[in-house]
Design a protein around this motif. Structure first.
Motif: not given
Length: 255
Positions: A108-113, A197-209
């Motif tokens: 998986n990946t870690l993201v900031l939303i 699973i919630m593309p209508d409510k959140v957005q990915v600001a950055a993918t965290i390394p």
């Protein structure tokens, strides 16, 4: 030539043995899995039961560390799937799973939303220091893998001490997702599959390394009363059909 009654007796005996055999194979399986696996494992359990109708799968989701505590306290769990290696290492050290029985099955990946309609300019972890950001949802690092990954990343970026007062510790990664989706916080850390699973409510600001790949291990527990069924379920998760379901939810194949 055998009499009709003898042949009928043989058929009845054979049918009875088949019923007994099917009954013997039947299993009531409890699977404890990381919260981020909720949607995928719900689908996997349905597909598994279609292929193995004699088995019944019960799913239990939560923060990996919390699930580990449940198993340690005697919860009747047959299969454990964690969102990180550290928790499974602890399970192994506590003699709850065997090293030979654990296997990595997905990444998986870690993201900031941020909320979907957010106007804040957040593109990396350093931007979380802005005065306009008051609350950041984070799974409690004490028992939530996503929280530990996020804290380690912020420490490496040298922003943890500055943003720590803004952190809102939650029970698991899905609760962090809900906090951002409901705009209770201006930002949050989740796995990439959770944000998807919630593309209508959140957005990915950055993918965290992250310094290490976010790989998910799965294992049957030492105290399982259904070792054959536990192995069947794990095999199904790793099969082409199981991996296809996981991929549909954004998980990545183990490299």
């Amino acid at each position: 030539m055998r009499s009709l009654s003898a042949r009928l007796s043989t058929l009845i005996t054979t049918a009875g043995m088949c019923v007994l055999s099917t009954t013997a194979l039947a299993a009531d399986l409890t699977v404890s899995a990381a919260a981020s696996l909720t949607n995928a494992f719900n689908d996997i359990a349905k597909a598994y039961q279609q292929q193995y109708p004699q088995d019944k799968v019960r799913l239990n989701f939560g923060a990996s560390g919390s699930l580990l505590q449940q198993i340690q306290n005697g919860a009747p769990v047959d299969v454990f799937a964690s969102a990180d290696q550290q928790t499974m290492d602890q399970a192994q050290a506590k003699n709850l799973v065997r090293a030979a029985d654990r296997v990595n099955f997905v990444n998986n990946t870690l993201v900031l939303i941020t909320p979907k309609n957010s106007t804040l300019n957040i593109r990396n972890m350093k931007d979380l220091q802005q005065a306009s950001i008051h609350h950041i949802a984070l799974g409690n690092p004490a028992y939530t893998p996503a929280g530990r990954y996020a804290q380690a990343a912020m420490e490496q970026a040298k922003v943890w001490s500055k943003v720590q007062p803004k952190i809102v510790n939650v029970n698991n990664v899905r609760q962090a997702l809900d906090y951002v989706a409901n705009q209770s916080t201006e930002a949050g850390f989740v796995f990439g599959t959770d944000a998807a699973i919630m593309p209508d409510k959140v957005q990915v600001a950055a993918t965290i390394p992250t310094t290490k790949a976010i790989s998910y291990p799965i294992a049957r527990t030492i105290n399982t009363k259904e070792p054959a069924a536990a192995n069947r379920f794990i095999g199904f998760v790793r099969s082409a059909k199981g991996q296809q379901i996981l991929k549909r939810y954004g998980f990545q194949s183990v490299r």
